[in-house]
Design an enzyme around this catalytic site. Structure first.
Site, PDB file in Angstrom:
ATOM      1  N   CYS A   1      -6.275 -15.838   2.663  1.00 29.85           N
ATOM      2  CA  CYS A   1      -5.911 -14.498   2.216  1.00 29.85           C
ATOM      3  C   CYS A   1      -5.161 -13.728   3.287  1.00 29.85           C
ATOM      4  O   CYS A   1      -4.875 -12.545   3.129  1.00 29.85           O
ATOM      5  CB  CYS A   1      -7.148 -13.708   1.779  1.00 29.85           C
ATOM      6  SG  CYS A   1      -8.338 -13.411   3.111  1.00 29.85           S
ATOM      7  N   HIS A   7       1.685  -2.937  10.407  1.00 29.01           N
ATOM      8  CA  HIS A   7       1.736  -2.156   9.172  1.00 29.01           C
ATOM      9  C   HIS A   7       3.122  -2.204   8.539  1.00 29.01           C
ATOM     10  O   HIS A   7       3.264  -2.357   7.328  1.00 29.01           O
ATOM     11  CB  HIS A   7       1.382  -0.695   9.471  1.00 29.01           C
ATOM     12  CG  HIS A   7      -0.089  -0.439   9.505  1.00 29.01           C
ATOM     13  ND1 HIS A   7      -0.639   0.612  10.174  1.00 29.01           N
ATOM     14  CD2 HIS A   7      -1.130  -1.103   8.939  1.00 29.01           C
ATOM     15  CE1 HIS A   7      -1.957   0.601  10.026  1.00 29.01           C
ATOM     16  NE2 HIS A   7      -2.269  -0.439   9.289  1.00 29.01           N
TER      17      HIS A   7
END
Length: 556
Positions: free
Chosen positions: A486, A186
């Site tokens: 992606c 993250h």
């Protein structure tokens, strides 16, 4: 004396400044017994602290917006986990203080996950941060967070929780370095979104003394401790040249000889759209719809709520391409109404498309909402399924799209090695492929993408991973269909050239990376990219692959 350290570069740019270390809350509260008559009061204190921390995380997310908001909302849900709260109250009932009950409950939960091989065990920074915030509030000590400073600095921490990363002030925090974490953690993702140079997985970083001057290269992962004036001048000159190159190149993505490579943005919802538009994204290559579902883990959002969120993104790219990934739940994104609670290893269990096929009503509602959201808009809508393993998966998804009346292209994500190996078979059922390199690396190397100790195997430059990308791209070319990337691999400018050389037809990334990739592609021909790709695949390690590609593209 100048020394050089090397971690994993996860966010482009150069930062030179003095070191400041992250402050932490008291990690372990004292253990003492309370009388039975105080248990109810302590349980109330614990509940209030949990709710306060959850509210603070949500408020931080609202302030940060974009992808950070989604991450912090998920972290708030972690704080409010009913099973954790129940365990805290049980411990208090048998004599623990509120703070000790919280500490021990989180420790047990963490150990349970680790022993079970749980995917979520990799979210160590997130879990520890929630615990520390709750304990700090109960003890009345300062929350963990970035240090106070009037002067810009380079931040060093064991790891950075999303709550800290999301609200970093780029005018003060020149860059950051962490001892743990990985390229797809993250903190790494949020660092790229902020445009802050960052290096992770650097053991011993915490031993660099407060006030020491360091130079951080977020592209190479190098840290120069007490750099010489010559080294500082060299890095500052390279940084200035890089910024000039970024501003000089505009327009659609393409190689220097005109081979088009559309540069798209990864978004989590309407809040991420302004940055994508400002960066010149040619559309959206990954719309992560799960963040909309994570707002309430107990039930799926209504069709009307979904329509509003989808339409806000679709309207931002008239005549552009928007690729929507249907709900990718499970593993580190559990939903009470969808994912099993007792899987021994959710990362290898019922997640992604598997969950949706088990709950066809949820999939049907989402596809219907997408169809309605796109009505009347001049947008090229494409919808793809996560975690496709084989042709049967692809067919089931395509059939569901048709049954919902969806007027769009249907695609499959390649995140499991079997999908890359059998890509041509899958393409008999769908119209495009999209490579999720984060999960593809995880499953190829059996290396949890959130565990810093195995970050070497999460490196998207690994030749085995490039082989799987090449297989997928070759299959798509043979079928006359498209194959994009992606995953976070697309945000590395040098690797973007290699991916182009492998035959990838579009690249999608965080908005902050688009100018870097656009400028780098514009400096090289398609033939150079192809030679760099061949050189990288011929290597035996990620580092050798990177150096081999760099040598080709620099003309060495």
């Amino acid at each position: 004396m100048e020394t050089t350290l090397r971690g994993v570069g996860v966010s482009h740019g150069v930062a030179i400044g003095e070191v400041r270390h992250m402050g932490t809350a008291v990690l372990e509260p004292p253990a003492k017994q309370i009388p039975a008559e105080e248990a109810e009061r302590e349980q109330g204190r614990a509940r209030q602290a949990v709710e306060a921390v959850a509210a603070d995380l949500i408020a931080r997310g609202n302030l940060a917006g974009g992808e950070a908001q989604h991450v912090l909302e998920a972290q708030a849900m972690m704080a409010q986990d009913p099973e954790l709260i129940a365990d805290v109250e049980r411990r208090i009932a048998v004599g623990s203080t509120a703070e000790r009950g919280v500490y021990d409950a989180f420790a047990a939960y963490r150990a349970l996950l680790a022993n079970a091989g749980e995917y979520l065990a990799g979210r160590v920074a997130d879990l520890d941060d929630v615990r520390n915030r709750i304990v700090a509030r109960l003890l009345g000590v300062p929350m963990p967070g970035v240090p106070d400073s009037d002067e810009p600095y380079v931040l060093i921490a064991r790891d950075l929780a999303p709550a800290d990363t999301a609200l970093l002030d780029p005018t003060l925090v020149l860059g950051f370095v962490t001892e743990e974490g990985g390229p797809t953690s993250h903190s790494a993702i949020l660092a790229r979104a902020l445009g802050v140079p960052a290096v992770v997985a650097l053991p011993g970083a915490g031993e660099i003394a407060e006030g020491t001057v360091v130079a951080v290269d977020g592209s190479t992962g190098e840290i120069f401790v007490e750099p010489s004036q010559e080294k500082r001048a060299e890095m500052e000159s390279a940084s200035a040249a890089r910024k000039a190159a970024l501003s000089a190149v505009t327009g659609p993505g393409a190689t220097s000889d005109g081979h088009k490579v559309p540069l798209l943005a990864n978004v989590g919802g309407p809040g991420d759209v302004p940055a994508a538009v400002e960066a010149g994204a040619e559309g959206v290559g990954l719309f992560r719809t799960e963040f909309l579902f994570l707002d309430d883990s107990k039930q799926a959002p209504s069709e009307e709520k979904q329509i509003a969120a989808y339409r806000a993104v679709l309207e931002a790219f008239p005549e552009g391409r928007v690729v929507v990934r249907v709900l990718d739940a499970g593993a580190d994104k559990p939903l009470d109404f969808l994912t099993p609670a007792d899987e021994p290893n959710p990362a290898l269990g019922v997640r992604g498309l598997r969950s949706l096929l088990d709950h066809p009503d949820v999939l049907r509602t989402q596809l219907t909402a997408l169809a309605r959201a796109a009505e009347g808009l001049p947008v090229y809508l494409e919808v793809m399924a996560p975690m496709v393993a084989d042709r049967a998966d692809a067919k089931a998804f395509a059939d569901a799209c048709r049954e919902a009346g969806l007027q769009a292209k249907f695609g499959a994500m390649v995140e499991i090695p079997s999908a890359a190996l059998r890509a041509r078979s899958i393409l008999q059922e769908v119209e495009f492929l999209s490579l999720g390199t984060n999960d593809l690396a995880q499953y190829t190397f059996a290396a949890d993408r959130q565990v810093g100790a195995v970050s070497r195997l999460q490196d998207p430059w690994q030749p085995a991973l490039l082989d799987l990308v090449a297989l997928s791209a070759e299959a798509a070319r043979a079928e006359g269909k498209s194959c994009g990337v992606c995953g976070e691999a697309a945000s590395d400018p040098l690797l973007a050239c290699v991916l182009t050389g492998l035959g990838v037809t579009s690249l999608s990334m965080g908005a902050a990376s688009i100018p870097y990739v656009r400028a780098t592609l514009a400096k090289h021909t398609l033939a150079q990219c192809e030679r760099a790709a061949s050189a990288a695949r011929a290597a035996d390690s990620a580092e050798e692959a990177r150096l081999a590609a760099q040598a080709v593209l620099s003309g060495e």
